[in-house]
Design a protein around this motif. Structure first.
Motif, PDB file in Angstrom:
ATOM      1  N   GLY A 150      25.927 -38.657  -2.700  1.00  0.00           N
ATOM      2  CA  GLY A 150      25.375 -37.569  -1.909  1.00  0.00           C
ATOM      3  C   GLY A 150      26.517 -36.794  -1.291  1.00  0.00           C
ATOM      4  N   ALA A 155      24.612 -33.248  -4.778  1.00  0.00           N
ATOM      5  CA  ALA A 155      23.549 -33.363  -3.777  1.00  0.00           C
ATOM      6  C   ALA A 155      22.347 -34.107  -4.350  1.00  0.00           C
ATOM      7  CB  ALA A 155      23.143 -31.979  -3.297  1.00  0.00           C
ATOM      8  N   SER A 156      22.138 -35.318  -3.881  1.00  0.00           N
ATOM      9  CA  SER A 156      20.938 -36.081  -4.217  1.00  0.00           C
ATOM     10  C   SER A 156      19.880 -35.749  -3.166  1.00  0.00           C
ATOM     11  CB  SER A 156      21.241 -37.584  -4.199  1.00  0.00           C
ATOM     12  OG  SER A 156      22.140 -37.924  -5.230  1.00  0.00           O
ATOM     13  N   TYR A 157      18.637 -35.527  -3.607  1.00  0.00           N
ATOM     14  CA  TYR A 157      17.602 -35.167  -2.638  1.00  0.00           C
ATOM     15  C   TYR A 157      16.214 -35.508  -3.157  1.00  0.00           C
ATOM     16  CZ  TYR A 157      17.058 -31.024  -5.605  1.00  0.00           C
ATOM     17  OH  TYR A 157      16.873 -30.187  -6.667  1.00  0.00           O
ATOM     18  N   GLU A 159      12.382 -34.010  -3.181  1.00  0.00           N
ATOM     19  CA  GLU A 159      11.612 -32.783  -3.006  1.00  0.00           C
ATOM     20  C   GLU A 159      10.152 -33.169  -2.811  1.00  0.00           C
ATOM     21  OE1 GLU A 159      10.284 -28.900  -5.593  1.00  0.00           O
ATOM     22  OE2 GLU A 159      12.216 -29.812  -6.025  1.00  0.00           O
TER      23      GLU A 159
END
Length: 166
Positions: A150, A155-157, A159
């Motif tokens: 991250g 960018a790990s996210y 949703e």
């Protein structure tokens, strides 16, 4: 485990998904399981009783998604803006320590969070209920270390299809 406590009543309705940048050391493949669960205001895990429609005939604990890293290639024709779909045509094995992008769809959700309730996000190499039963589904987890990244460049996210209730 990632936790987010809602300040207002909020509905999640639709298709959640997660993007992870992950790498493995000591193995060429890995299974990734992601689960969304819910805790009440006092930290008690909340399960949903979906009988008789629940195929497991037990309280339902989470919404899940899973992906074998080697099968990560996207089918761009079938994927939508918020719904990743893999092609599953050819394995792309991992290179030692090299991060790859993993887009994982999670089962459709329809869930209300009251103010003070907490969303739980678990990322692991196995489904938590399977581990609790002493079994394993993730056949690609044959050793090694799995890392999730991250950062600004990776960018790990998660949703979420949320709607605040007014």
């Amino acid at each position: 485990m990632f936790r987010y406590t809602f300040r207002r009543d909020t509905d999640l309705i639709g298709y959640p998904n997660i993007r992870l940048f992950a790498a493995a050391e000591g193995t060429e493949d890995m299974d990734i399981f992601v689960e969304i669960g819910k805790e009440g205001e006092k930290g008690k895990f909340l399960a949903w009783d979906c009988k008789p429609h629940n195929r497991y005939f037990e309280p339902f604990s989470s919404w899940e998604g899973r992906l074998r890293a080697s099968m990560r290639k996207m089918d761009l024709e079938k994927s939508g803006e918020h719904l990743p779909v893999q092609s599953f045509e050819k394995a792309q094995y991992l290179e030692e320590g090299q991060p790859v992008e993993l887009n994982i769809s999670i089962r459709p959700i329809g869930l209300r969070f009251r103010a003070g309730e907490t969303l739980l996000l678990r990322i692991g190499n196995e489904q938590s209920s399977v581990l609790a039963g002493g079994r394993r589904l993730g056949k690609a987890n044959n050793g090694g270390t799995h890392k999730i990244y991250g950062s600004k460049d990776m960018a790990s996210y998660l949703e979420l299809p949320f709607k605040e209730i007014k």
